[in-house]
Design an enzyme around this catalytic site. Structure first.
Site, PDB file in Angstrom:
ATOM      1  N   GLU A  55       0.815  -1.214   0.000  1.00 35.92           N
ATOM      2  CA  GLU A  55       0.000   0.000   0.000  1.00 35.92           C
ATOM      3  C   GLU A  55       0.851   1.268   0.000  1.00 35.92           C
ATOM      4  OE1 GLU A  55      -3.618  -0.494   2.688  1.00 35.92           O
ATOM      5  OE2 GLU A  55      -2.352  -2.143   3.325  1.00 35.92           O
ATOM      6  N   SER A 115      -6.406  -2.329   2.033  1.00 39.60           N
ATOM      7  CA  SER A 115      -6.691  -1.759   0.712  1.00 39.60           C
ATOM      8  C   SER A 115      -7.205  -2.784  -0.284  1.00 39.60           C
ATOM      9  CB  SER A 115      -5.447  -1.049   0.141  1.00 39.60           C
ATOM     10  OG  SER A 115      -5.287   0.204   0.739  1.00 39.60           O
ATOM     11  N   TYR A 173      -9.167   3.422  -5.494  1.00 40.58           N
ATOM     12  CA  TYR A 173      -8.202   4.473  -5.778  1.00 40.58           C
ATOM     13  C   TYR A 173      -8.244   5.013  -7.203  1.00 40.58           C
ATOM     14  CZ  TYR A 173      -6.672   2.838  -1.286  1.00 40.58           C
ATOM     15  OH  TYR A 173      -6.645   2.471   0.036  1.00 40.58           O
ATOM     16  N   ARG A 217     -11.506   3.537  11.576  1.00 41.77           N
ATOM     17  CA  ARG A 217     -12.684   3.319  10.745  1.00 41.77           C
ATOM     18  C   ARG A 217     -13.085   1.859  10.853  1.00 41.77           C
ATOM     19  NH1 ARG A 217     -11.038   3.425   5.415  1.00 41.77           N
ATOM     20  NH2 ARG A 217     -11.994   1.375   5.118  1.00 41.77           N
ATOM     21  N   ASP A 272     -15.565  -1.126   9.252  1.00 46.16           N
ATOM     22  CA  ASP A 272     -16.297  -1.450   8.027  1.00 46.16           C
ATOM     23  C   ASP A 272     -17.384  -2.492   8.290  1.00 46.16           C
ATOM     24  OD1 ASP A 272     -14.552   0.248   6.767  1.00 46.16           O
ATOM     25  OD2 ASP A 272     -13.307  -1.345   5.921  1.00 46.16           O
ATOM     26  N   GLU A 290     -14.189  -5.504   9.321  1.00 43.71           N
ATOM     27  CA  GLU A 290     -12.835  -5.294   9.825  1.00 43.71           C
ATOM     28  C   GLU A 290     -12.687  -3.879  10.346  1.00 43.71           C
ATOM     29  OE1 GLU A 290     -10.831  -6.167   6.081  1.00 43.71           O
ATOM     30  OE2 GLU A 290     -10.227  -4.070   5.953  1.00 43.71           O
ATOM     31  N   ASN A 317      -9.935  -0.477  10.629  1.00 49.74           N
ATOM     32  CA  ASN A 317      -8.785   0.201  10.017  1.00 49.74           C
ATOM     33  C   ASN A 317      -8.203   1.176  11.032  1.00 49.74           C
ATOM     34  OD1 ASN A 317      -9.107  -0.512   6.882  1.00 49.74           O
ATOM     35  ND2 ASN A 317     -11.127  -0.181   7.781  1.00 49.74           N
ATOM     36  N   GLY A 343      -7.237   5.607   5.197  1.00 46.03           N
ATOM     37  CA  GLY A 343      -6.728   6.498   4.164  1.00 46.03           C
ATOM     38  C   GLY A 343      -7.118   7.947   4.387  1.00 46.03           C
TER      39      GLY A 343
END
Length: 332
Positions: free
Chosen positions: A13, A175, A241, A280, A282, A294, A296, A300
């Site tokens: 990443e 990612s 992305y 974050r 999800d 999961e 984070n 990002g």
């Protein structure tokens, strides 16, 4: 403040991390901070060379690792980091998100943003994460793990417990790198083999078709949920992305009861996984049932990133978001 923004590194990443780091650097300078850029793979980057870090933008495939990277222990000797009031972590994947860099920063005595070594390591490991979620009554989808060296799995167990279609992905990667949707049992072995390039553990998880949602956490506050609608297929690396390939709705169009429930689950997950600062969580909403996918720990921070979108929906612009994260880390 004197802030060192750590970015880059050698994980799959790297490009995403550089994009996040450069955006954070710009925002913090706008707020009047003295900001240095440190690539954990190569060391301090002079301001005049920062523009060359990501000349072609974020690629739609994982980059190769940097050859002859700076040994991680050498990171602690970088003067711009050692003399900083704060290290702002813009790292994604690898040693930057698994707790290794966090442990090094604690040893050299530099405060840093985000979760500590324990929480970072837990959240990076999807298998451990799901075990803790399950034990704390945060619903999560059934799964099994295939481990090195053989990456063996019991097809009958997969069929009975996980079912088809299923998701195959590296257990400790982000990612959506190395992710596959498997529709037929004959495709499973090849998917596991491909995902094994990125980690010694591969997760095989039930695929639930539904609405993809995420909840940003800032301090002890759950931000408005964001709905993610990829325009084709799954929300993979390319969809994340490549501008225009995914539609984001923030706040997500959800009933108030669902918003309250998903935010409560997100805060519970954040706590049980021993996270701090920001992050974050999800989810997927399938047949009116929420499932946590999961966490984070270093989400990002690019133009298309989800945490900044959620913060903006709460009236917090990007420079202010970076400021709050920085101030919170220094305050401890």
């Amino acid at each position: 403040m004197k802030i060192a923004v750590l970015m880059g590194g050698t994980s799959a990443e790297r490009d995403v991390s550089l994009a996040s780091g450069l955006a954070i650097t710009k925002a913090l300078r706008e707020r009047g901070h003295d900001v240095s850029v440190v690539d954990t793979a190569t060391g301090f980057i002079p301001e005049g060379e920062e523009k060359d870090l990501l000349p072609g933008g974020v690629k739609s495939a994982p980059p190769s690792n940097i050859a002859q990277a700076l040994p991680l222990i050498g990171l602690g000797q970088v003067e711009q980091l050692r003399s900083a009031d704060l290290a702002f972590l813009a790292l994604h994947g690898g040693a930057g998100e698994d707790g290794t860099v966090q442990a090094l920063l604690q040893l050299v005595g530099v405060p840093y943003t985000g979760s500590g070594p324990l929480g970072s390591g837990i959240a990076m490991d999807k298998d451990v994460t799901k075990r803790l979620l399950r034990d704390s009554q945060v619903p999560t989808l059934p799964w099994r793990v295939a481990r090195a060296p053989s990456f063996a799995y019991d097809p009958d167990t997969i069929e009975d417990l996980v079912g088809l279609p299923c998701i195959v992905k590296p257990s400790r990667q982000g990612s959506s790198v190395g992710i596959h949707v498997v529709n037929d049992a004959s495709e499973l072995q090849a998917a596991v083999q491909d995902a094994s390039q990125y980690d010694s553990e591969v997760m095989i998880e039930r695929f639930a078709k539904g609405r993809e949602l995420t909840v940003g956490i800032l301090g002890d506050q759950a931000l408005p949920p964001v709905e993610i609608r990829p325009k084709k297929g799954i929300y993979d690396y390319e969809s994340k992305y490549t501008p225009g390939m995914t539609e984001y709705l923030c706040p997500a169009p959800l009933d108030e009861e669902v918003v309250a429930q998903i935010q409560a689950y997100a805060l519970r997950a954040f706590k049980v996984l021993k996270l701090r600062g920001y992050g974050r969580i999800d989810f997927i909403l399938a047949k009116e049932q929420l499932f946590c996918l999961e966490a984070n720990t270093l989400p990002g921070m690019t133009a298309t990133s989800l945490l900044p979108k959620a913060a903006a929906a709460s009236g917090i612009d990007f420079p202010e978001l970076c400021e709050r994260i920085a101030r919170s880390a220094v305050a401890g």
